[in-house]
Design a protein around this motif. Sequence first.
Motif, PDB file in Angstrom:
ATOM      1  N   PHE A   1       1.902  -9.106   4.329  1.00 59.05           N
ATOM      2  CA  PHE A   1       2.424  -8.298   5.516  1.00 59.05           C
ATOM      3  C   PHE A   1       2.394  -8.007   7.227  1.00 59.05           C
ATOM      4  O   PHE A   1       3.586  -8.110   7.707  1.00 59.05           O
ATOM      5  CB  PHE A   1       1.225  -6.664   5.496  1.00 59.05           C
ATOM      6  CG  PHE A   1       2.302  -5.364   5.722  1.00 59.05           C
ATOM      7  CD1 PHE A   1       2.824  -4.349   5.577  1.00 59.05           C
ATOM      8  CD2 PHE A   1       1.022  -4.890   6.558  1.00 59.05           C
ATOM      9  CE1 PHE A   1       4.010  -3.110   6.330  1.00 59.05           C
ATOM     10  CE2 PHE A   1       1.880  -3.667   8.098  1.00 59.05           C
ATOM     11  CZ  PHE A   1       2.554  -3.156   7.044  1.00 59.05           C
TER      12      PHE A   1
ATOM     13  N   TRP B   1      14.459   1.788   5.727  1.00 60.79           N
ATOM     14  CA  TRP B   1      13.637   2.691   4.975  1.00 60.79           C
ATOM     15  C   TRP B   1      14.167   3.199   4.248  1.00 60.79           C
ATOM     16  O   TRP B   1      15.889   3.041   4.458  1.00 60.79           O
ATOM     17  CB  TRP B   1      14.321   3.504   6.569  1.00 60.79           C
ATOM     18  CG  TRP B   1      12.553   3.265   7.390  1.00 60.79           C
ATOM     19  CD1 TRP B   1      12.185   3.154   8.398  1.00 60.79           C
ATOM     20  CD2 TRP B   1      11.281   4.338   6.919  1.00 60.79           C
ATOM     21  NE1 TRP B   1      11.177   2.884   9.168  1.00 60.79           N
ATOM     22  CE2 TRP B   1      10.910   3.958   7.935  1.00 60.79           C
ATOM     23  CE3 TRP B   1      10.879   4.377   5.769  1.00 60.79           C
ATOM     24  CZ2 TRP B   1       8.883   4.150   8.610  1.00 60.79           C
ATOM     25  CZ3 TRP B   1       9.324   5.508   5.772  1.00 60.79           C
ATOM     26  CH2 TRP B   1       8.956   5.154   6.462  1.00 60.79           C
TER      27      TRP B   1
ATOM     28  N   GLN C   1       6.247  -1.651  15.144  1.00 59.66           N
ATOM     29  CA  GLN C   1       6.918  -3.405  15.589  1.00 59.66           C
ATOM     30  C   GLN C   1       8.902  -2.642  14.323  1.00 59.66           C
ATOM     31  O   GLN C   1       8.624  -1.497  13.465  1.00 59.66           O
ATOM     32  CB  GLN C   1       6.950  -4.393  14.369  1.00 59.66           C
ATOM     33  CG  GLN C   1       5.508  -4.881  15.132  1.00 59.66           C
ATOM     34  CD  GLN C   1       4.146  -4.109  14.901  1.00 59.66           C
ATOM     35  OE1 GLN C   1       3.894  -2.893  14.278  1.00 59.66           O
ATOM     36  NE2 GLN C   1       2.658  -5.026  14.449  1.00 59.66           N
TER      37      GLN C   1
ATOM     38  N   HIS D   1       4.831   7.219   1.426  1.00 59.74           N
ATOM     39  CA  HIS D   1       5.384   6.060   2.230  1.00 59.74           C
ATOM     40  C   HIS D   1       5.129   5.160   1.552  1.00 59.74           C
ATOM     41  O   HIS D   1       3.709   4.588   1.351  1.00 59.74           O
ATOM     42  CB  HIS D   1       4.959   5.590   3.492  1.00 59.74           C
ATOM     43  CG  HIS D   1       5.657   6.636   4.439  1.00 59.74           C
ATOM     44  ND1 HIS D   1       5.249   6.697   6.155  1.00 59.74           N
ATOM     45  CD2 HIS D   1       6.306   7.045   4.333  1.00 59.74           C
ATOM     46  CE1 HIS D   1       6.117   7.884   6.698  1.00 59.74           C
ATOM     47  NE2 HIS D   1       7.423   7.614   5.682  1.00 59.74           N
TER      48      HIS D   1
ATOM     49  N   THR E   1       5.857  -8.287   9.620  1.00 53.39           N
ATOM     50  CA  THR E   1       6.128  -6.838  10.628  1.00 53.39           C
ATOM     51  C   THR E   1       6.741  -7.999  11.827  1.00 53.39           C
ATOM     52  O   THR E   1       7.279  -7.059  12.470  1.00 53.39           O
ATOM     53  CB  THR E   1       5.007  -5.870  10.767  1.00 53.39           C
ATOM     54  OG1 THR E   1       3.770  -7.172  11.300  1.00 53.39           O
ATOM     55  CG2 THR E   1       3.900  -5.711  10.028  1.00 53.39           C
TER      56      THR E   1
ATOM     57  N   GLN F   1       0.716  -0.853   0.299  1.00 59.30           N
ATOM     58  CA  GLN F   1      -0.034   0.190   0.047  1.00 59.30           C
ATOM     59  C   GLN F   1       1.059   1.045  -0.462  1.00 59.30           C
ATOM     60  O   GLN F   1       1.965   1.274   0.136  1.00 59.30           O
ATOM     61  CB  GLN F   1      -0.997   0.577   1.577  1.00 59.30           C
ATOM     62  CG  GLN F   1      -0.134  -0.524   2.378  1.00 59.30           C
ATOM     63  CD  GLN F   1      -0.187   0.660   3.777  1.00 59.30           C
ATOM     64  OE1 GLN F   1      -0.349   2.312   2.997  1.00 59.30           O
ATOM     65  NE2 GLN F   1      -0.234   0.717   4.690  1.00 59.30           N
TER      66      GLN F   1
ATOM     67  N   SER G   1      11.883   1.397  11.634  1.00 65.78           N
ATOM     68  CA  SER G   1      10.321   0.480  12.746  1.00 65.78           C
ATOM     69  C   SER G   1       8.789   1.426  11.400  1.00 65.78           C
ATOM     70  O   SER G   1       8.889   2.410  11.088  1.00 65.78           O
ATOM     71  CB  SER G   1      10.191   0.948  14.252  1.00 65.78           C
ATOM     72  OG  SER G   1       9.911   2.787  14.340  1.00 65.78           O
ATOM     73  N   LEU G   2       7.692   0.822  11.747  1.00 61.88           N
ATOM     74  CA  LEU G   2       6.438   1.270  11.814  1.00 61.88           C
ATOM     75  C   LEU G   2       6.561   2.670  12.432  1.00 61.88           C
ATOM     76  O   LEU G   2       6.964   2.380  13.482  1.00 61.88           O
ATOM     77  CB  LEU G   2       5.069   0.722  11.532  1.00 61.88           C
ATOM     78  CG  LEU G   2       6.078  -0.790  11.196  1.00 61.88           C
ATOM     79  CD1 LEU G   2       4.155  -1.246  10.979  1.00 61.88           C
ATOM     80  CD2 LEU G   2       5.120  -0.673   8.956  1.00 61.88           C
ATOM     81  N   THR G   3       6.311   3.591  11.976  1.00 64.35           N
ATOM     82  CA  THR G   3       5.568   4.989  12.199  1.00 64.35           C
ATOM     83  C   THR G   3       4.621   5.506  13.576  1.00 64.35           C
ATOM     84  O   THR G   3       4.322   6.370  14.212  1.00 64.35           O
ATOM     85  CB  THR G   3       6.115   5.807  11.753  1.00 64.35           C
ATOM     86  OG1 THR G   3       5.190   6.283  10.985  1.00 64.35           O
ATOM     87  CG2 THR G   3       7.254   6.473  11.019  1.00 64.35           C
ATOM     88  N   THR G   4       3.777   4.230  13.327  1.00 64.24           N
ATOM     89  CA  THR G   4       2.442   4.022  13.869  1.00 64.24           C
ATOM     90  C   THR G   4       2.211   2.667  14.833  1.00 64.24           C
ATOM     91  O   THR G   4       3.067   1.700  14.479  1.00 64.24           O
ATOM     92  CB  THR G   4       1.481   4.088  13.156  1.00 64.24           C
ATOM     93  OG1 THR G   4       1.296   2.422  12.085  1.00 64.24           O
ATOM     94  CG2 THR G   4       1.202   5.248  12.209  1.00 64.24           C
ATOM     95  N   PRO G   5       1.257   2.670  15.636  1.00 64.44           N
ATOM     96  CA  PRO G   5       1.245   1.172  16.604  1.00 64.44           C
ATOM     97  C   PRO G   5       1.203   0.511  15.925  1.00 64.44           C
ATOM     98  O   PRO G   5       0.257   0.551  14.731  1.00 64.44           O
ATOM     99  CB  PRO G   5       0.364   2.046  17.933  1.00 64.44           C
ATOM    100  CG  PRO G   5       0.448   3.532  17.460  1.00 64.44           C
ATOM    101  CD  PRO G   5       0.780   3.685  16.482  1.00 64.44           C
TER     102      PRO G   5
ATOM    103  N   GLU H   1       7.740  12.600   8.493  1.00 62.59           N
ATOM    104  CA  GLU H   1       7.786  12.082   9.592  1.00 62.59           C
ATOM    105  C   GLU H   1       9.698  11.980   9.646  1.00 62.59           C
ATOM    106  O   GLU H   1      10.011  13.100  10.467  1.00 62.59           O
ATOM    107  CB  GLU H   1       7.207  10.394   9.268  1.00 62.59           C
ATOM    108  CG  GLU H   1       6.045  10.625   9.818  1.00 62.59           C
ATOM    109  CD  GLU H   1       5.808   9.623  10.054  1.00 62.59           C
ATOM    110  OE1 GLU H   1       5.736   8.685   9.507  1.00 62.59           O
ATOM    111  OE2 GLU H   1       4.502   9.404  11.355  1.00 62.59           O
TER     112      GLU H   1
ATOM    113  N   VAL I   1      10.119   0.318   3.213  1.00 64.26           N
ATOM    114  CA  VAL I   1       9.453   1.896   2.554  1.00 64.26           C
ATOM    115  C   VAL I   1      10.686   2.709   2.580  1.00 64.26           C
ATOM    116  O   VAL I   1      11.535   3.253   2.781  1.00 64.26           O
ATOM    117  CB  VAL I   1       8.786   2.410   4.911  1.00 64.26           C
ATOM    118  CG1 VAL I   1       7.718   3.361   3.730  1.00 64.26           C
ATOM    119  CG2 VAL I   1       7.800   1.363   5.230  1.00 64.26           C
TER     120      VAL I   1
ATOM    121  N   HIS J   1       0.876   5.071   0.985  1.00 67.60           N
ATOM    122  CA  HIS J   1      -0.387   6.440   2.242  1.00 67.60           C
ATOM    123  C   HIS J   1       1.198   7.347   2.606  1.00 67.60           C
ATOM    124  O   HIS J   1       1.818   7.972   2.265  1.00 67.60           O
ATOM    125  CB  HIS J   1      -0.520   5.645   3.485  1.00 67.60           C
ATOM    126  CG  HIS J   1       0.339   5.358   4.405  1.00 67.60           C
ATOM    127  ND1 HIS J   1       1.158   4.390   4.319  1.00 67.60           N
ATOM    128  CD2 HIS J   1       1.000   5.924   5.479  1.00 67.60           C
ATOM    129  CE1 HIS J   1       2.326   4.303   5.270  1.00 67.60           C
ATOM    130  NE2 HIS J   1       1.985   5.208   5.477  1.00 67.60           N
TER     131      HIS J   1
ATOM    132  N   VAL K   1       5.185   1.290   0.919  1.00 68.22           N
ATOM    133  CA  VAL K   1       5.099   0.226   1.783  1.00 68.22           C
ATOM    134  C   VAL K   1       5.173  -1.236   0.864  1.00 68.22           C
ATOM    135  O   VAL K   1       4.006  -1.698   0.301  1.00 68.22           O
ATOM    136  CB  VAL K   1       3.836   0.024   3.564  1.00 68.22           C
ATOM    137  CG1 VAL K   1       4.597  -0.938   4.155  1.00 68.22           C
ATOM    138  CG2 VAL K   1       3.892   1.790   3.554  1.00 68.22           C
TER     139      VAL K   1
END
Length: 249
Positions: free
Chosen positions: A119, A202, A197, A108, A123, A87, A190-194, A95, A131, A89, A110
């Motif tokens: 996916f 990057w 992970q 991003h 993670t 995806q 890491s992923l930048t949202t909860p 960021e 990303v 977004h 992904v």
Amino acid sequence: ASEWGYWGKYGPKTWSELCATGKRQSPIDIVTEDAIRIDLGALKFDRYDFAFSGSLINNGHTIQVKLDGVPIHLSGGSLPSVYVLEQMHFHWSAEHTVDGVRDPLELHLVHYNNQYANFSEATQHENGIVVVAVLFEFNNYDNPDLMPILETTKIVSNWVGKNMAQMRNKLIPLLLLPKDHTTYYSYEGSLTTPGCQESVMWFVMTEKLPISEAQVNVFRHVQNSNGTLKYNYRPKQELGNRKVHHRLE
Ligand code: BO1
Ligand code: ZN
């Protein structure tokens, strides 16, 4: 709570119970003078030049684009495997900062490692996700390559998490990459949202793309269940022991 957001009582300071907290969190400030110049090899963007139909969703945290049809692959550049585009977004503002400068928008793209089933499985592994980040800087003119996404963003901007809207025009992902898509900064994060992970390699493209203020304002007017999603970037995380690499041919 499983609810999270970008300011106030659900802001990033309250994410600690939702987020991994290790030594490789994202985003970071990229200090160009400290980046290690090394030949990491060119990234290979496979089928990025095809025109894809797809759809958008406003999930309350971002505008996410899913493309239809054949898988799009990323490989090369010292990657251990082939990565599948899951995806794309947006974050408004950006960021990743470069030498402390925060641009108005970051895309991003992904991808997940095709050694894993999907996916979410990927993670859980340190080389699971790649990303590619593209920074946009202000320009006086509209960027026509964002048109398929922006016209559909206007449609979904007030239907939070409900439905996908099909893009009216096809999208060529290659046009959302800078012309020089082989020069980049890379680091392990890491992923930048909860749940944040720590599974992401990057690649932040060095060259920036243009966007007008009117176009950024389309994102700034996206709604969620608490009102307007006026911004959606996570603040910078500690670099710690990590090194940022800068690809040099
Ligand atoms: S990002 O590129 O680091 N901003 C990023 C952050 C989160 C995701 C992908 C890229 N994916 C999210 C999905 C959620 C899912 C979560 C679990 O991952 O959007 O649906 O619950 O890992
Ligand atoms: Zn993101």
